[in-house]
Design an enzyme around this catalytic site. Structure first.
Site, PDB file in Angstrom:
ATOM      1  N   HIS A 298      52.396  92.788  53.817  1.00  0.00           N
ATOM      2  CA  HIS A 298      50.376  93.261  54.238  1.00  0.00           C
ATOM      3  C   HIS A 298      50.236  93.396  53.280  1.00  0.00           C
ATOM      4  CE1 HIS A 298      52.008  95.139  57.709  1.00  0.00           C
ATOM      5  NE2 HIS A 298      53.121  95.553  57.497  1.00  0.00           N
TER       6      HIS A 298
ATOM      7  N   GLY B  22      48.181 100.271  57.202  1.00  0.00           N
ATOM      8  CA  GLY B  22      48.082 101.677  56.935  1.00  0.00           C
ATOM      9  C   GLY B  22      47.279 102.256  57.270  1.00  0.00           C
ATOM     10  N   GLY B  23      47.013 103.713  57.215  1.00  0.00           N
ATOM     11  CA  GLY B  23      45.877 104.371  57.290  1.00  0.00           C
ATOM     12  C   GLY B  23      46.150 105.295  58.064  1.00  0.00           C
ATOM     13  N   GLU B  24      47.546 105.266  58.469  1.00  0.00           N
ATOM     14  CA  GLU B  24      48.012 106.276  59.611  1.00  0.00           C
ATOM     15  C   GLU B  24      47.493 108.039  59.429  1.00  0.00           C
ATOM     16  OE1 GLU B  24      49.917 104.017  58.726  1.00  0.00           O
ATOM     17  OE2 GLU B  24      51.002 102.852  59.971  1.00  0.00           O
TER      18      GLU B  24
ATOM     19  N   HIS C  79      56.792  93.181  66.025  1.00  0.00           N
ATOM     20  CA  HIS C  79      56.956  94.525  65.228  1.00  0.00           C
ATOM     21  C   HIS C  79      57.408  95.857  66.239  1.00  0.00           C
ATOM     22  CE1 HIS C  79      55.879  98.930  63.260  1.00  0.00           C
ATOM     23  NE2 HIS C  79      55.710  99.106  64.715  1.00  0.00           N
TER      24      HIS C  79
ATOM     25  N   ASP D  13      57.698  93.240  54.491  1.00  0.00           N
ATOM     26  CA  ASP D  13      57.201  94.476  55.008  1.00  0.00           C
ATOM     27  C   ASP D  13      56.748  95.295  53.497  1.00  0.00           C
ATOM     28  OD1 ASP D  13      55.925  96.063  56.750  1.00  0.00           O
ATOM     29  OD2 ASP D  13      57.147  98.150  57.374  1.00  0.00           O
TER      30      ASP D  13
HETATM   31 ZN    ZN Z   1      55.630  96.780  61.647  1.00  0.00          ZN
END
Ligand code: ZN
Length: 388
Positions: free
Chosen positions: A64, A69-71, A196, A284
């Site tokens: 990335h 992210g940002g979850e 994914h 990842d």
């Molecule tokens: Zn993934």
């Protein structure tokens, strides 16, 4: 490849007179009145690699690069990848992907970051899309993205079996893969679709359904995070036994307790008879590693590290006892073949001089060369990103 051109009259375009030109790896290395064969050594930097093992620079096929992210809301958006993160991890080729957030993380930003990393000295590609369908592309379709944009070599990561996915149908996955396939065929690129695979009960069944009911070849897909848990690993082994590619995520151990290390899973897969050519390791890196409880509530968050790729290769070799020749394939020749990066992944004539120098005894990184330039030498980082 070094070539010596003797006695030509040179207009550069300014007049230089009669000179010799030394051509090194496709570029002009030196221009001088008389470069004799004895004198070539003046232009050659000699490096003594006694005691070092030289292997291909690692290819990390899933990073990335713009952050992911940002979850856990905006403050949990993970930061961008830095050049030195790659170098410390022996990585000279990176494939960037977006991830969960396909709104504030955009294809234009991904492409710009890929170009930046390439300018900084390594080689960076990227994939078209994010977790969700319909896919947000740069040019209007996955096919034209792959066909028209140099850096874009495939699609993904499209999420399945995950509460964060857009719950795609079989038809939607098939359509994306067919576009990626056509784009790949027409441009000579891999066109591989990274899938994914989340924690969901359906595991790989949607993907298997696509393969069973369409004409798409199984190797058009690269399901990733197969070491997420025992059940998915089992499903991944069955999938690989059908001829499918599988990708193990090296940074995942930090994320969830029941995740399995890539090195251990590689060992298990080889014992189960999965051909190593079908297995890849990717980090990842810079992705978020969120932990959710059984109700889907976020309970923790960490950032994946690209250096985990080298760590897991080291463990597979040192702890799992897999031969170096074999274990290296998962992040060198395999991704080069699977993603169709013909210049990468092998120490071989005419390939890019992407080299990793390892201390024979300790198996630690002593040096990194990317496209013929020293990035780390004698453990010293010589090149950093623009703002590092
Ligand atoms: Zn993934």
């Amino acid at each position: 490849m070094i070539k010596l051109i003797k006695n030509g009259e040179i207009y550069a375009p300014e007049f230089l007179g009669e000179k010799d030109i030394l051509v090194v790896d496709g570029r002009i290395g030196a221009i001088s009145d008389n470069i004799s064969m004895d004198e070539i050594e003046d232009y050659v930097e000699v490096f003594d690699a006694t005691g070092l093992t030289i292997v291909p620079g690692l290819i990390d096929g899933h990073v990335h690069i713009t952050g992911g992210g940002g979850e856990g809301s905006f403050k949990t958006r993970t930061p961008e990848l830095l050049l030195s993160d790659c170098l410390i991890g022996g990585i000279t080729t990176v494939v960037g992907v977006i991830g969960t957030d396909g709104t504030t993380r955009t294809m234009t930003n991904l492409l710009a970051k890929a170009k930046a990393l390439t300018e900084e000295g390594i080689t960076c590609y990227c994939k078209s899309g994010n977790y969700h369908v319909p896919v947000k592309t740069l040019t209007g379709s996955v096919e034209s993205d792959i066909l028209l944009i140099n850096e874009i070599i495939g699609a993904g990561e499209i999420a399945i079996a995950d509460h964060r996915s857009s719950q795609p149908t079989k038809e939607e996955i098939a359509r994306i893969a067919s576009e990626a396939r056509i784009g790949g065929i027409l441009s000579g690129k891999g066109g591989v679709v990274t899938i994914h695979v989340g924690n969901g009960r359906s595991k790989l069944s949607l993907l298997e359904d696509v393969i069973d009911t369409t004409d798409l070849p199984i190797k058009q897909f690269l399901p990733t995070h197969i070491n997420r848990n025992h059940e998915l690993l089992k499903a991944g082994i069955n999938y690989a036994k059908r001829g499918g590619l599988v990708d193990l995520t090296t940074s995942s151990v930090a994320g969830e307790e029941n995740e399995l290390s890539s090195s251990k899973c590689l060992s298990t897969m080889l014992k189960e008879g999965v051909p190593i050519e079908q297995i890849m390791f990717t980090s990842d890196g810079q992705g978020s590693l969120p932990r959710f409880d059984e109700r889907g509530e976020l309970v923790g968050l960490e950032v994946g590290k690209v250096v985990s790729l080298f760590h897991e290769i080291r463990l597979a070799y040192k702890r799992e006892g897999i031969s170096l020749e074999e274990v290296l394939k998962v992040a060198t020749s395999n991704p080069a073949d699977i993603l169709k990066l013909p210049q990468k992944g092998r120490v071989s004539v005419e390939k890019d001089a992407d080299l990793l120098f390892l201390n024979k005894k300790k198996f630690e990184i002593e040096g990194v060369m990317a496209k013929g330039k020293w990035m780390i030498k004698n453990k010293e980082i010589l090149k950093r990103g623009t703002f590092e």
